[in-house]
Scaffold this motif. Sequence first.
Motif, PDB file in Angstrom:
ATOM      1  N   PHE A   1      -8.715  -5.809  -0.616  1.00 29.18           N
ATOM      2  CA  PHE A   1      -8.036  -4.780  -0.722  1.00 29.18           C
ATOM      3  C   PHE A   1      -7.156  -5.163  -2.148  1.00 29.18           C
ATOM      4  O   PHE A   1      -7.074  -4.168  -3.021  1.00 29.18           O
ATOM      5  CB  PHE A   1      -6.833  -4.485   0.351  1.00 29.18           C
TER       6      PHE A   1
ATOM      7  N   LEU B   1      -6.424  -0.530   3.736  1.00 33.96           N
ATOM      8  CA  LEU B   1      -6.005  -1.638   4.731  1.00 33.96           C
ATOM      9  C   LEU B   1      -6.852  -1.777   5.817  1.00 33.96           C
ATOM     10  O   LEU B   1      -7.096  -0.756   6.511  1.00 33.96           O
ATOM     11  CB  LEU B   1      -4.682  -1.629   4.938  1.00 33.96           C
TER      12      LEU B   1
ATOM     13  N   ARG C   1       0.770  -1.157  -0.153  1.00 31.07           N
ATOM     14  CA  ARG C   1       0.018   0.140   0.116  1.00 31.07           C
ATOM     15  C   ARG C   1       1.014   1.196   0.170  1.00 31.07           C
ATOM     16  O   ARG C   1       0.723   2.277  -0.797  1.00 31.07           O
ATOM     17  CB  ARG C   1      -1.017  -0.020   1.156  1.00 31.07           C
TER      18      ARG C   1
END
Lengths: 452, 436
Positions: free
Chosen positions: A193, A165, A150
Amino acid sequence: MSVTAPRCMASSGQKPIAEILHPLSGGGDEQQQQQQQQQQLSVTVSVVVGGDKEASLTNGAPVETPSPASTSSLFNRLQLDDDPEADVRDPYAETAETRDLFVTVDDPKKHVSTMETYITYRVSTKTSRVEFDLPEYCVRRRYQDFDWLRMKLEDSQPTHLIPPLPEKFVMKGVVDRFSEEFVETRMKALDKFLKRVADHPVLSFNPHLNAFLTGKDLNKRQGLALLTKVGESVKHVAGGYKLRPRPAEFCAMGEYLDTFNQKLGTIDRIAQRILKEQSEYLTELREYGTVYSSWAASEEELRRPLEGVGGCVATCCGALDDLGDGMSQDFLPVLREYVLYVESMKNVLRKRDQSQAEYEGRLEAAILRKQEDRTPMPAEVEKCQDKVECFNADLKADWERWQSNKRQDFKQLLTGMADKNIRHYEKCQAAWESLLTVLQDKQAEDKTHETN
Amino acid sequence: MADSGRIDEVAVIGNTDVTSTESENNIINTMVERGTSLLKKMEINVAEAEKRTGKNTVNMQETYTVYLIEIRPAETVPEGETPTAPDTLWRRYSDFELLRTYLLVTHPYIIVPPLPEKRAEFVWHKLAADNLDPDFVERRRVGLENFLLRVASHPVLSNDKIFFLFLTEEKGWREAVLETGFQDKVDSRIKSLSAMYRVKNPDKRFTELKLYSDELNSVISQLLRVRAKVADRLYGVYKVHGNYGRVFSEWSAIEKEMGDGLQSAGHHMDTYAASIDDILEEEEHYADQLKEYLFYTDAVRSVCRKHELIQYELEMVAQDLIHKKQQKEDLTTGTVRVFSLKGMTSKLFGQESQEQRESRLAALDQSIREGEETLKEKNTECQEFVRTACEDIERFKEQKDRDLREALISYAIMQISMCKKGIQVWSNAKECFNKM
């Protein structure tokens, strides 16, 4: 014993300071450190498509290779995920027909190592894209890795909204990290995700995602990324490092080490010079002794006294030889060891400085970011802070220990030097005194003969 | 070195922590025996040295040193009374040289005590090479006193008139010496050299003595040379230790608990480094004792050379006499020797007359008689020389053995003292290190 924060592993008292990995080498926090270790052991996560044998991560965690059954189950799941519900949820999802990247997160497994306990999830990929070498992949990832992903996506795609997340920090004691429920919830969130990312027309093509899914050298790149990231902050702080100097006590340590090192060098040079002078003195002294002996040959009454003197001088030569040997074998090496000791101590101080610099750099960056988008204090920054604090505490404790040892060592070294010299003179004195007795006895003898 | 005769002036060589027995030994074994010859009557010492400037023989300004000689009748001073003031006069080094040369010539069979060196040799430190250096002057003063005492205690030399005048007559002494005409007696170098090679029956005693003297000269020279090098090196060793003093002091500044110990240890290192100056100064006395005997070898050699000369002359006279006697015999018997000039001329110019022969014979007889006289004289001279020389040689040998053993003893004492000092300093330093 060092004071350690509960979560801080990097600088525990069990590990000597010098062995703690340099933060810039990718060991910034324990997760990265771990992966660094994995990378150092140069094992890539092997993925076997098909086959029963289980590939395993270097830490022993087995990777479940997809059996034909699971492959189909993957499809099934894909199929399942292709339900309209998912489509509705994910606006970016393409139609089943056009989608060529399918990812799934499932199969949570608990891993127990000496350092920590954590969960990994199986990340399965099926794709026909050319960016991927193989059509199918299966890797194990833990939350950290998702976090990393991420972060990477955020960095590389700042204009896009990156899917969130699940919450990173878990309050220990409040929630059981390893309860099935929790794990299940997390897993689903991670799955979501990943799917969103995989389905994103832009994000899905991100090389970091590729790396994540295929189990490629996540660490190296991670390290590099960290390097660049830290590089920025270091750049940021490099001026900052100068702006924010070492805390006074560490400054004092550094100064002490510099001066002490200098003095050690001087003492070494003096000792060597003395050895040289003594050696030259010894050469002359040897010749001196032989002249007495050769003189004795041409004398009658004086023969014994002269031979005696020659013998004494020879004894002194032997004693001087021993002194020289003692100094070069016992004194100089210990002195030089301490020079190296000082060097390594200086290195530790430097590492501490770098650790602090990194922390401060990140802190600044984090503060800026916090101001921007209200993200909570990243874990790394806190970890950095912990590390610095541990480092400092450990360093102080180590310093005291080092000082004490140094005092003992030098006391021993210098008294040893004094002892050697005393012994040398004692030997010489004994030789001359015994000669003197002989000479004076002979003299007294002669006197009585004369008077008789 | 030499004892002036007064107890308080016994030269205890360098070592101040000498035991009472050692001190006793020093007094007993002084270089010069008390109560002999001139020393029975008077005390002699060279008290001072002074610098003077004046015009020399070539009318140039020069600076020189004069030495004050004091003489006092050797009497026991009653309690409470001050001793009588000494008679004093000033002499310079060249006066001493003249005296010695005179003694050498006048008493050729005596091993004349040497003077201290004119210029500093065998120096280990460049500073000591200066003739005007106070340490050198001081050591020379001691050497000159020693010379006078040796002469004054010599059974033969002490009775010399000129020597007595040297000690008593400041002004007219030089003239008196020159008046003796001793310069005429000086043997030429060439003469003595040729004698060395042509003596037919060398006296073994003197050849052996000459050999020994040469060996002694060589070995003492070598010893002094090496000793100077040793001293130089030892100086270096001690002085480098002084650096420890400085570095320990600097180091102590950055230490907390270790600081005091280091600092005081550093002081001891400084002390150690400084101690070498006195040690080596003391050793110079030992070197001087060796030097005296080095120079003595020259005196021994000159006695041997004189003997060679006398022997040679004796042999020449004897040879000459034999030759003359042979001539007489020839003349008497009318033998014509082949290749003799007389034979040739008589052949050429005819026989000489009876008158001529008789007058020649008479002349020869006279010559022979004179020759025999000369031979007797020379023989006596030679025997006398040998007798007195051997006596003096014996005396010298005993003196040498005594003196050199004494020198070695004092050297050993010096070494012991040096070792004790070393132990002391390092023990002190060790204590300081232990307090670190």
